[in-house]
Design an enzyme around this catalytic site. Structure first.
Site, PDB file in Angstrom:
ATOM      1  N   TYR A   1       0.839  -1.202   0.000  1.00  0.00           N
ATOM      2  CA  TYR A   1       0.000   0.000   0.000  1.00  0.00           C
ATOM      3  C   TYR A   1       0.875   1.253   0.000  1.00  0.00           C
ATOM      4  O   TYR A   1       0.641   2.184  -0.785  1.00  0.00           O
ATOM      5  CB  TYR A   1      -0.908  -0.013   1.229  1.00  0.00           C
TER       6      TYR A   1
ATOM      7  N   LYS B   1       1.161   4.215  -2.940  1.00  0.00           N
ATOM      8  CA  LYS B   1       0.843   5.619  -2.710  1.00  0.00           C
ATOM      9  C   LYS B   1       2.051   6.516  -2.965  1.00  0.00           C
ATOM     10  O   LYS B   1       1.897   7.665  -3.401  1.00  0.00           O
ATOM     11  CB  LYS B   1       0.306   5.812  -1.295  1.00  0.00           C
TER      12      LYS B   1
END
Length: 266
Positions: free
Chosen positions: A155, A159
């Site tokens: 994750y 990002k």
């Protein structure tokens, strides 16, 4: 307030959380809105917008699929005749599994939705905006993309990629009058973080939610929506290629419990 009167805004991941809050705010400020999500909850978002008296179109799409993303942008043109703003918000968390607990398949799916998805939005929306003289694209990144300690490995990497993507896109769209920016939320109560909030409340520790940031609280989706609308508005006409952090001050230090190789987190 009317900052988006006569404009058309598209929001992905609009079925709940930040995406829903952003779509509602666009509608409140005069935009005609196209909301998209993989979940049927996008229809509930559309119903809220209609109840508020605004025009809306709802579509169920996979935000990491090329054909479906292109179809979404075309749907905005077909229904409303123009495309001015896109909020590429759809994303998945992938949990907090460590580097040695995830598979390549885990990473590919998280990157497909969280990073390739915004890329597809920019690729599909920018030419349509350029034909009409410009527009604004806002991608949802995260403080997890700034440095470690605020999300799982895949994750966080996805990002970080979004932050670089908006910088690269801003440069490659030089002269197109299209601004591309990112918003970096901290801990916000959404479907993605609901287990954290529910667990803290069940343990009688709700007062500890967000304790690591100077404001000592978690954030609300509408607080992120406000930042997105600023970046999408003419008020941010000279803001481009920027990642706006909205995290209560968390990323000023990013405190966290370290997880050593072969050892559990403290």
């Amino acid at each position: 307030m009317g900052r988006f009167n006569d404009k058309v805004a598209v929001v992905t991941g609009a079925g709940s959380g930040i995406g829903r809050a952003t779509a509602l705010r666009f509608a409140e400020e005069g935009a005609r809105v196209v909301v998209a999500d993989l979940s049927d909850a996008v229809d509930d978002t559309a119903a809220m917008i209609r109840e508020a008296g605004a025009e809306v179109e709802a579509l169920r799409i996979d935000a990491g699929d090329t054909v479906q993303v292109r179809g979404l942008m075309q749907a905005a043109l077909d229904r409303f005749g123009r495309l001015d703003v896109v909020h590429a918000n759809a994303g998945i968390s992938g949990g907090w599994a460590g580097l040695f607990d995830q598979t390549a398949e885990d990473w590919m799916e998280i990157l497909r939705v969280n990073l390739i998805g915004p890329f597809l939005v920019i690729q599909a929306a920018a030419p349509l905006m350029a034909e009409r003289g410009g527009g604004a694209i806002v991608c949802t990144a995260s403080v997890a993309g700034l440095r470690s300690g605020a999300g799982g490995a895949a994750y966080s990497a996805s990002k970080a990629g979004v932050i670089n993507l908006v910088q690269t896109a801003a440069q490659q769209l030089t002269g197109a009058r299209i601004r591309v920016n990112a918003v970096c939320p901290g801990l916000i109560e959404t479907g993605m973080t609901q287990s954290i909030y529910d667990g803290a409340r069940a343990a009688g520790k709700a007062d500890r939610i967000g304790q690591l940031n100077p404001l000592r609280r978690g954030g609300e989706p509408d607080e992120i929506a406000g930042a997105v609308l600023f970046l999408a508005s003419d008020e941010a006409s000279y803001v481009n290629g920027h990642a706006l952090v909205v995290d209560g001050g968390l990323s000023s230090s990013h405190p966290f419990s370290r997880q050593g190789y072969g050892k559990p987190a403290l």
